[in-house]
Motif scaffolding. Structure first.
Motif, short mmCIF file in Angstrom:
data_model
loop_
_atom_site.label_atom_id
_atom_site.label_comp_id
_atom_site.label_asym_id
_atom_site.label_seq_id
_atom_site.Cartn_x
_atom_site.Cartn_y
_atom_site.Cartn_z
N TRP A 144 48.67 -29.73 19.21
CA TRP A 144 47.27 -29.54 18.90
C TRP A 144 46.92 -30.40 17.69
O TRP A 144 47.82 -30.84 16.95
CB TRP A 144 46.96 -28.08 18.59
N GLY A 191 39.66 -28.06 23.70
CA GLY A 191 40.11 -27.22 22.59
C GLY A 191 41.47 -27.60 22.05
O GLY A 191 42.00 -26.91 21.17
N ALA A 234 37.40 -29.87 12.04
CA ALA A 234 37.27 -28.80 11.06
C ALA A 234 37.44 -29.35 9.65
O ALA A 234 38.23 -30.28 9.42
CB ALA A 234 38.30 -27.70 11.32
N ARG A 263 40.54 -29.91 17.34
CA ARG A 263 39.38 -29.31 16.68
C ARG A 263 38.87 -30.25 15.59
O ARG A 263 39.67 -30.94 14.96
CB ARG A 263 39.73 -27.97 16.02
N VAL A 304 38.92 -32.75 22.65
CA VAL A 304 38.07 -31.84 21.88
C VAL A 304 37.42 -30.82 22.81
O VAL A 304 37.36 -29.62 22.50
CB VAL A 304 36.99 -32.63 21.10
N VAL A 315 43.92 -31.25 14.37
CA VAL A 315 42.72 -30.97 13.58
C VAL A 315 42.24 -32.29 13.00
O VAL A 315 42.97 -32.95 12.26
CB VAL A 315 43.00 -29.96 12.45
#
Length: 260
Positions: free
Chosen positions: A116, A137, A142, A140, A134, A118
């Motif tokens: 994953w 999911g 953030a 992300r 994106v 960020v």
């Protein structure tokens, strides 16, 4: 005991070739002379490329102009070394940093690896693959100055690159412990060497400030002050794997333990 990452010196091979030997008894036309020079240059380029041993992906990682080197690209180059250092902990990974889509995409190609990402900054210019990650999911967008939306120990390993360089100590005090919080087996930090990078105009406009590249001694003092411990086992395994593969990092790499 903390060990400082070694700053690899760049060794430049002697690239000056010998001059063309002239035979006083023979007369070479100007065209022949030019042809020999061009041929020599092509052979030198082919030799240099062959010795680099770089694949297409590695060339993408190391072909940056000096001063604009990306530690996110360095993460991609270091994946085989990280796998040796962390073993089973490479099965569930979170990468945090600019261009995380490229790192996540590469990690997802590894066997038995979940990944994953960020992305701390705007992705308006992202490609279709990144935007798809994106939407799913997997990645992300953030602001890492605030707590990440993950439970403690959500990931076995957290890798961060090029993101902490843009944070002041005020925000580092919150972000770095939070990264350690969501990791179960360790935290790997890739950060630039002072003097090896310079801010590009695009970086300043995107991140709002130029990167603050800190020395290894600065980082070590900071880790101690925030009660973050060095992951000595990971350090040893990483160094052994790097030596075996003749891997010399172009960024500082720190291995920290997770918070328990």
């Amino acid at each position: 005991m903390w060990r400082r990452p070694v700053n690899p010196s760049r060794r430049l091979g002697d690239s000056g070739g010998g001059g063309l030997l002239a035979n006083s008894k023979s007369r070479s036309s100007p065209i022949l002379s030019v042809g020999l020079i061009v041929l020599g240059a092509l052979l030198f380029i082919a030799y240099s490329y062959g010795n680099s041993g770089a694949s297409g992906n590695n060339m993408e990682a190391i072909s940056r102009v000096e001063g604009d080197y990306s530690c996110t690209a360095e993460v991609q180059r270091a994946i085989p070394i990280l796998k040796k250092a962390y073993g089973d902990s490479m099965h569930k990974i979170l990468h945090v940093g600019p261009d995380t889509c490229s790192v996540v995409s590469k990690l997802l190609k590894e066997e038995e690896t979940e990944a994953w990402g960020v992305e701390p900054y705007d992705i308006e210019d992202a490609d279709t693959n990144c935007k798809a990650l994106v939407r799913k999911g997997v990645v992300r967008v953030a602001d890492i100055k605030f707590p990440l939306p993950y439970r403690p120990k959500s990931f076995s390993l957290v890798i961060v690159s090029d993101a902490l360089d843009y944070l002041s100590p005020r925000y580092l005090n919150k972000t770095l412990p939070d990264l350690a919080r969501v990791s179960a087996d360790g935290l790997a930090i890739f950060t630039g060497y002072p003097g090896h990078q310079r801010a590009r105009v695009s970086d300043v406009s995107k991140f709002g400030r130029a990167a603050k590249l800190r020395s290894s001694s600065w980082w070590i003092r900071y880790f101690i002050q925030t009660n973050l411990e060095e992951n000595e086992t990971a350090v040893k395994k990483f160094e052994q794997a790097a030596t075996k593969r003749s891997y010399v990092p172009s960024c500082q790499i720190f291995h920290l333990k997770s918070f328990h």
